[in-house]
Design a protein around this motif. Structure first.
Motif, PDB file in Angstrom:
ATOM      1  N   LEU A  28       0.739  -1.323  -0.072  1.00 31.88           N
ATOM      2  CA  LEU A  28       0.037   0.070  -0.049  1.00 31.88           C
ATOM      3  C   LEU A  28       0.796   1.210  -0.141  1.00 31.88           C
ATOM      4  N   SER A  29       2.139   1.050   0.602  1.00 32.99           N
ATOM      5  CA  SER A  29       2.933   2.598   0.928  1.00 32.99           C
ATOM      6  C   SER A  29       3.286   2.754  -0.729  1.00 32.99           C
ATOM      7  N   GLY A  30       3.897   1.724  -1.406  1.00 36.77           N
ATOM      8  CA  GLY A  30       4.346   1.947  -2.777  1.00 36.77           C
ATOM      9  C   GLY A  30       3.069   2.594  -3.551  1.00 36.77           C
ATOM     10  N   ILE A  31       2.179   1.826  -3.672  1.00 33.55           N
ATOM     11  CA  ILE A  31       1.007   2.341  -4.496  1.00 33.55           C
ATOM     12  C   ILE A  31       0.602   3.695  -4.115  1.00 33.55           C
ATOM     13  N   THR A  32       0.424   3.925  -2.707  1.00 33.18           N
ATOM     14  CA  THR A  32      -0.020   5.240  -2.509  1.00 33.18           C
ATOM     15  C   THR A  32       1.053   6.543  -2.876  1.00 33.18           C
ATOM     16  N   ALA A  33       2.348   6.170  -2.800  1.00 29.31           N
ATOM     17  CA  ALA A  33       3.283   6.948  -3.197  1.00 29.31           C
ATOM     18  C   ALA A  33       3.231   7.425  -4.929  1.00 29.31           C
ATOM     19  N   ALA A  34       2.934   6.164  -5.507  1.00 31.06           N
ATOM     20  CA  ALA A  34       2.714   6.272  -7.145  1.00 31.06           C
ATOM     21  C   ALA A  34       1.679   7.112  -7.471  1.00 31.06           C
ATOM     22  N   LEU A  35       0.507   6.848  -6.886  1.00 31.37           N
ATOM     23  CA  LEU A  35      -0.914   7.591  -6.924  1.00 31.37           C
ATOM     24  C   LEU A  35      -0.881   8.976  -6.696  1.00 31.37           C
ATOM     25  N   LEU A  36      -0.315   9.357  -5.586  1.00 32.38           N
ATOM     26  CA  LEU A  36      -0.095  10.650  -5.123  1.00 32.38           C
ATOM     27  C   LEU A  36       0.627  11.477  -6.015  1.00 32.38           C
ATOM     28  N   LEU A  37       1.921  10.506  -6.744  1.00 35.47           N
ATOM     29  CA  LEU A  37       2.797  11.637  -7.296  1.00 35.47           C
ATOM     30  C   LEU A  37       2.104  11.846  -8.585  1.00 35.47           C
ATOM     31  N   LEU A  38       1.197  10.906  -9.309  1.00 33.02           N
ATOM     32  CA  LEU A  38       0.397  11.353 -10.293  1.00 33.02           C
ATOM     33  C   LEU A  38      -0.566  12.433  -9.942  1.00 33.02           C
ATOM     34  N   GLY A  39      -1.301  12.447  -8.698  1.00 23.71           N
ATOM     35  CA  GLY A  39      -1.992  13.214  -8.551  1.00 23.71           C
ATOM     36  C   GLY A  39      -1.440  14.807  -8.354  1.00 23.71           C
ATOM     37  N   PHE A  40      -0.139  14.857  -7.782  1.00 17.72           N
ATOM     38  CA  PHE A  40       0.735  15.932  -8.039  1.00 17.72           C
ATOM     39  C   PHE A  40       0.855  16.480  -9.383  1.00 17.72           C
ATOM     40  N   ILE A  41       1.149  15.616 -10.372  1.00 11.79           N
ATOM     41  CA  ILE A  41       1.274  15.979 -11.733  1.00 11.79           C
ATOM     42  C   ILE A  41      -0.254  16.740 -12.300  1.00 11.79           C
ATOM     43  N   LEU A  42      -1.162  15.959 -12.007  1.00 11.68           N
ATOM     44  CA  LEU A  42      -2.364  16.246 -12.719  1.00 11.68           C
ATOM     45  C   LEU A  42      -3.145  17.591 -11.812  1.00 11.68           C
ATOM     46  N   PHE A  43      -3.150  17.670 -10.371  1.00 12.67           N
ATOM     47  CA  PHE A  43      -3.871  18.425  -9.805  1.00 12.67           C
ATOM     48  C   PHE A  43      -3.150  19.637  -8.900  1.00 12.67           C
ATOM     49  N   ALA A  44      -1.917  19.154  -8.257  1.00  8.08           N
ATOM     50  CA  ALA A  44      -1.383  19.842  -7.339  1.00  8.08           C
ATOM     51  C   ALA A  44       0.309  20.199  -7.608  1.00  8.08           C
ATOM     52  N   ALA A  45       0.491  20.597  -8.925  1.00  9.68           N
ATOM     53  CA  ALA A  45       1.924  20.933  -9.237  1.00  9.68           C
ATOM     54  C   ALA A  45       2.237  22.136  -8.627  1.00  9.68           C
ATOM     55  N   GLY A  46       1.299  23.248  -8.446  1.00  6.54           N
ATOM     56  CA  GLY A  46       1.605  24.475  -7.802  1.00  6.54           C
ATOM     57  C   GLY A  46       2.037  24.369  -6.172  1.00  6.54           C
ATOM     58  N   LEU A  47       1.153  23.320  -5.333  1.00  2.05           N
ATOM     59  CA  LEU A  47       1.427  23.194  -4.313  1.00  2.05           C
ATOM     60  C   LEU A  47       2.838  22.448  -3.980  1.00  2.05           C
ATOM     61  N   ILE A  48       3.122  21.481  -4.718  1.00  7.23           N
ATOM     62  CA  ILE A  48       4.636  20.559  -4.639  1.00  7.23           C
ATOM     63  C   ILE A  48       5.568  21.504  -4.859  1.00  7.23           C
ATOM     64  N   GLU A  49       5.515  22.544  -6.098  1.00  8.77           N
ATOM     65  CA  GLU A  49       6.421  23.466  -6.348  1.00  8.77           C
ATOM     66  C   GLU A  49       6.944  24.477  -5.483  1.00  8.77           C
ATOM     67  N   MET A  50       6.077  24.453  -4.542  1.00 11.62           N
ATOM     68  CA  MET A  50       6.538  25.489  -3.160  1.00 11.62           C
ATOM     69  C   MET A  50       7.315  24.991  -2.239  1.00 11.62           C
ATOM     70  N   ILE A  51       7.400  23.722  -2.103  1.00 16.31           N
ATOM     71  CA  ILE A  51       8.006  23.007  -1.069  1.00 16.31           C
ATOM     72  C   ILE A  51       9.479  23.502  -1.028  1.00 16.31           C
ATOM     73  N   PRO A  52      10.037  23.953   0.109  1.00 15.97           N
ATOM     74  CA  PRO A  52      11.638  24.165   0.009  1.00 15.97           C
ATOM     75  C   PRO A  52      12.395  22.944  -0.161  1.00 15.97           C
ATOM     76  N   LEU A  53      13.466  23.355  -1.018  1.00 17.69           N
ATOM     77  CA  LEU A  53      14.383  22.327  -1.246  1.00 17.69           C
ATOM     78  C   LEU A  53      15.198  22.065  -0.140  1.00 17.69           C
ATOM     79  N   ALA A  54      15.125  22.751   0.860  1.00 19.04           N
ATOM     80  CA  ALA A  54      16.169  22.275   1.984  1.00 19.04           C
ATOM     81  C   ALA A  54      15.445  21.456   2.678  1.00 19.04           C
ATOM     82  N   ALA A  55      13.981  21.147   2.941  1.00 17.75           N
ATOM     83  CA  ALA A  55      13.422  20.345   3.582  1.00 17.75           C
ATOM     84  C   ALA A  55      13.609  18.947   2.963  1.00 17.75           C
ATOM     85  N   LEU A  56      13.835  18.966   1.627  1.00 16.63           N
ATOM     86  CA  LEU A  56      13.778  17.556   0.916  1.00 16.63           C
ATOM     87  C   LEU A  56      15.199  17.294   0.975  1.00 16.63           C
TER      88      LEU A  56
END
Length: 518
Positions: A313-341
């Motif tokens: 489930l963890s891997g499936i969740t990661a993959a589906l959320l990644l697709l969700g970021f691409i489709l719907f939430a690119a703006g939110l993800i692009e705001m994340i500070p590189l320092a945190a990652l």
């Protein structure tokens, strides 16, 4: 020193939250590897989604995260530059077919033959590679588009946020395990940056710097079915097959070694052959959906394990959320500070590196210590596949050298006056020279017996050595008897086959490694 394994019990909540953490960390990694391969960022992001999803469902190791990787990207770049991205898609399709074939023929089991020093070198080398890859996040593009190291307050802010991220990840689990510490650190640091309007680089800034495009974004649509636009002929095959073979080997080696590492950490056991098929199916899908392919990612896998992700489930969740970021939430993800990652990945480095290997250096044989350092260095300088192959070859040669010295004979004269050579130790290509030196043909009596009860004939080099020794005794006019040779050894002998004394009850049964028996 650094806790690698989450103490939280396995649960759907932990798997979902862990999958979210992994998805956030996947974005800059997939983008970076796409730039390494000189393809569009979405080609890398789609690969992370497709490979991550399919291997999580069908692969052999629950909890392991797969996606676009640097080890594959550095091989792909020359193909893309010389022939174009369409040839890359065709290569990834063929790569997947080769990996499926490896799984069908159960070749994944051979990863269990990798010696432990090679595993330590692999882990340490990959930790160093992950660390060095993060240093690129501390560079910004100047007015000419060249990347330069940060200076002044931007560097201090970046370092401070990285340190805060690492602090939260290290100490939050001592207070609560209700939320993965890596996810909490990303959310806290992102909130601080937005709330205090801190001047620090975000995922979007990194994307713009790497692409040189001020309008760069990770936003996109669903991956589209796309047959590679290449001529399907022999010439195309000769171009893509060498790349596909290398990519398939690198992908499987990195995936299966990561699988083995997670097996050790979680004290469970994955299925290496099923992982080969899962990886192959994922890459075949990438080849027809315009993605760059991938394999297991040790960094993201460690984030997942550390965050409590244990099931598929963890891997499936990661993959589906990644697709969700691409489709719907690119703006939110692009705001994340590189320092945190970067802070998350630095903790992965500290948790992945086998610090105990420093203590082992004075306790293990010098050859094992040398293999650890060698594999680590080659991993950093070249790539993982070459490093592992070098480590296995060196370990095998050391093994052969050491066991070549373990062959000896106990000699005595029996009641009949014959001299008996009781052979001890393995007889193989490494020990045949020592074997020949054990016999004194000129001084031996007219009747000689070689007793193989306590020895093992391992390969065709050993058979040749027995044949040559028999010929020496025959030319000297002396009678030689060979006792307790297995049937397959007798079948392979040419010059000495008539000298073997057969004892059906006592003679051993084993197979000699020889092409003649194939």
């Amino acid at each position: 020193m650094f806790n690698l394994i989450s103490k939280a019990p396995s649960s759907a909540k932990n798997d979902i939250l862990s999958g979210l953490t992994v998805a956030l960390a996947l974005v800059p990694e997939a983008v970076a590897f796409a730039f390494v391969a000189q393809v569009d960022p979405l080609v890398g992001l789609y690969a992370a989604f497709i490979v991550g999803l399919i291997t999580s469902i069908f692969g052999g190791r629950p909890g392991m995260i797969s996606g676009a990787t640097g080890a594959l990207a550095v091989v792909m770049v020359s193909l893309v530059v010389e022939h174009g991205v369409e040839y890359l898609f065709a290569t990834v399709l063929l790569m997947g077919i080769l990996q499926v074939i490896a799984g069908v023929f159960k070749l994944g089991k051979f990863i269990r033959m990798v010696p432990h020093p090679v595993m330590l070198g692999f882990v340490n080398g990959l930790a160093i590679v992950i660390f060095l890859a993060q240093l690129g996040q501390f560079k910004v593009a100047d007015s000419h588009g060249e990347l330069q190291w940060m200076q002044g307050s931007p560097m201090y802010i970046m370092l401070g946020l990285v340190a805060l991220t690492m602090f939260i990840i290290q100490f939050l689990p001592k207070l609560t395990t209700a939320i993965p510490s890596s996810l909490a650190a990303i959310l806290v640091v992102t909130g601080l940056v937005i709330g205090f309007d801190l001047d620090t680089r975000s995922v979007l800034d990194y994307l713009k710097d790497m692409s040189g495009n001020v309008d760069a974004t990770i936003a996109g649509g669903f991956p589209q079915f796309h047959i590679p636009m290449v001529p399907f002929n022999w010439e195309t095959f000769t171009i893509i097959f060498p790349y596909a073979l290398v990519l398939a080997a690198i992908g499987l080696i990195e995936s299966l070694l990561t699988l083995t590492l997670i097996d050790e950490i979680t004290e469970t056991r994955g299925n290496s052959n099923r992982e080969c098929i899962g990886q192959g199916a994922a890459n075949m899908t990438c080849g027809v959906f315009g993605a760059m392919g991938g394999c297991a990612m040790i960094g993201q896998s460690m984030i997942n394990i550390n965050s409590g992700g244990r099931s598929r489930l963890s891997g499936i969740t990661a993959a589906l959320l990644l697709l969700g970021f691409i489709l719907f939430a690119a703006g939110l993800i692009e705001m994340i500070p590189l320092a945190a990652l970067v802070g998350v990945m630095f903790m992965v480095v500290l948790g992945t590196f086998e610090w105990s290997s420093f203590r082992l250096m004075n306790r293990v044989p010098k050859t094992d210590a040398f293999v650890i350092v060698l594999v680590s260095g080659v991993t950093v300088i070249t790539d993982l596949a070459i490093a592992v192959c070098v480590g296995v070859i060196v370990s095998a040669l050391v093994f052969a050298w050491e066991h070549a010295k373990h062959i000896y004979t106990s000699n005595y004269i029996d009641d009949e006056g014959s001299k008996v050579y009781e052979l001890h130790g393995p007889l193989f290509f490494g020990s045949v020279k020592n074997f020949a030196d054990l016999f004194d043909v000129n001084s031996d009596p007219s009747d000689v017996i070689i007793e193989f009860k306590h020895s093992r004939v391992a390969d065709h080099s050993a058979i040749e050595a027995i044949d040559n020794l028999a010929e020496r005794y025959t030319k000297a006019g002396k009678k030689l008897h060979l006792r307790h040779l297995s049937q397959d050894c007798r079948d392979l002998l040419e010059k000495a086959k008539d000298l073997v004394e057969v004892n059906v009850i006592e003679d051993p049964k084993y197979k000699v490694a020889s092409d003649k028996l194939a």
